[in-house]
Design an enzyme around this catalytic site. Structure first.
Site, mmCIF file in Angstrom:
data_model
loop_
_atom_site.group_PDB
_atom_site.id
_atom_site.type_symbol
_atom_site.label_atom_id
_atom_site.label_comp_id
_atom_site.label_asym_id
_atom_site.label_seq_id
_atom_site.Cartn_x
_atom_site.Cartn_y
_atom_site.Cartn_z
ATOM 1 N N SER A 146 9.156 -1.673 0.499
ATOM 2 C CA SER A 146 8.130 -1.228 1.434
ATOM 3 C C SER A 146 6.836 -2.033 1.322
ATOM 4 O O SER A 146 6.171 -2.288 2.325
ATOM 5 C CB SER A 146 7.836 0.257 1.221
ATOM 6 O OG SER A 146 8.992 1.031 1.419
ATOM 7 N N HIS A 179 2.483 0.480 -0.258
ATOM 8 C CA HIS A 179 2.273 0.218 1.165
ATOM 9 C C HIS A 179 0.906 -0.407 1.407
ATOM 10 O O HIS A 179 0.781 -1.420 2.114
ATOM 11 C CB HIS A 179 2.394 1.520 1.960
ATOM 12 C CG HIS A 179 3.772 2.099 1.959
ATOM 13 N ND1 HIS A 179 4.149 3.147 2.772
ATOM 14 C CD2 HIS A 179 4.885 1.776 1.238
ATOM 15 C CE1 HIS A 179 5.420 3.444 2.563
ATOM 16 N NE2 HIS A 179 5.878 2.635 1.620
#
Length: 295
Positions: free
Chosen positions: A200, A246
């Site tokens: 991610s 993220h």
């Protein structure tokens, strides 16, 4: 019959922008400065002023003029490749899938590869703080749930292919790896005793790079803003999400992409790789400082 300047316009997409003359399904707002044909990022060749299409660069636009550049290059100055434009993206997806299969076969391998900064004093020492720096890297390719790898690989395929074409293979790979590493470092600093895994951080780096590239090309920013907003909403509202990875990947990816696409032509390589080096230096310094604090 070959299309020449002044022939019927290229088909327009849903947004009203014309399609690239070589890839009609790709909408673009950029045209060749010589023949004025619409060109997508894969077909753009940097010129002294604006961008040119590959045919004009090679002197094959029907004008009979000599080439205006030595070799077709992308918006970042990387040489265009005649092979598969998604080669690196496919390799990255293949590595992720191979690791996913491996951890399904061997469950202990999952713990060995995932991101772990440190363990509490009552446990055996493990993690980055105890010399297992490889976890910062291997965790980028490690997934345990099918939905997790499915969403990440879909994002990698969707975002990675156009970025690989626009940045060139080497720059694109540097963007991916440095974004993922920055995401792992942010997890390490903010939650050293927690586990995390997945691509991610690197995927969010590609999102940040996509936003920078679209802004540079004067594309409609609304789709990428909506994509970022939706993903950030999931990041901060869903449970068991490593928001640190993220956010760290997003910031690193945007910074690297900015240096890539805005580097002045006369110092392009210096600025581009200098930006990558600066991001890497900041990431490593952060890791070293946190390691010194924990040990």
């Amino acid at each position: 019959m070959d299309q020449v300047p002044g022939s019927p316009q290229q088909p327009q997409g849903a947004s009203g922008l014309p399609g690239c003359y070589r890839h009609p399904d790709r909408e673009t707002g950029i045209t060749c400065t010589r023949c004025e044909r619409p060109i997508c990022p894969e077909c753009m060749v940097s010129a002294s002023v604006g961008f040119q299409c590959p045919e004009c660069v090679r002197g094959g636009s029907g004008t009979g003029h000599a080439p205006t550049a030595n070799r077709p290059r992308t918006i970042t100055g990387a040489p265009t490749t005649a092979g598969d434009p998604r080669l690196v993206t496919k390799i990255l997806i293949g590595i992720n899938l191979a690791v996913f299969i491996a951890v399904q076969v061997s469950e202990p391998l999952l713990r060995d590869l995932m991101m772990l900064g440190d363990t509490p004093p009552q446990y055996l020492p493990e993690g980055v703080a105890h010399g297992e720096w490889y976890r910062l890297f291997t965790s980028m390719f490690t997934h345990n749930e099918i939905w997790h790898i499915g969403f990440n690989m879909l994002g990698l395929w969707w975002l990675g292919a156009p970025l690989e074409a626009a940045f060139g293979r080497v720059r694109y790979l540097a963007l991916y790896l440095l974004s993922g590493l920055a995401g792992s470092a942010f997890v390490y600093v903010s939650e050293p005793y927690g586990f995390s895994l997945g691509a991610s951080g690197a995927i969010f780096g590609l999102m940040g790079a996509t936003a920078v590239l679209m802004r540079r090309l004067n594309y409609d920013m609304r789709p990428v803003i909506a994509l970022l907003a939706i993903n950030m909403l999931f990041t901060f509202t869903m449970n068991n999400i490593a928001w640190q990875a993220h956010l760290g990947g997003l910031v690193a990816g945007a910074a690297i992409a900015y240096g890539m696409v805005h580097a002045p032509r006369e110092r392009r390589a210096l600025v581009q790789w200098g930006t990558c080096g600066l991001v890497l230096l900041i990431t490593l310094a952060t890791i070293l400082v946190e390691t010194a604090r924990l040990t």
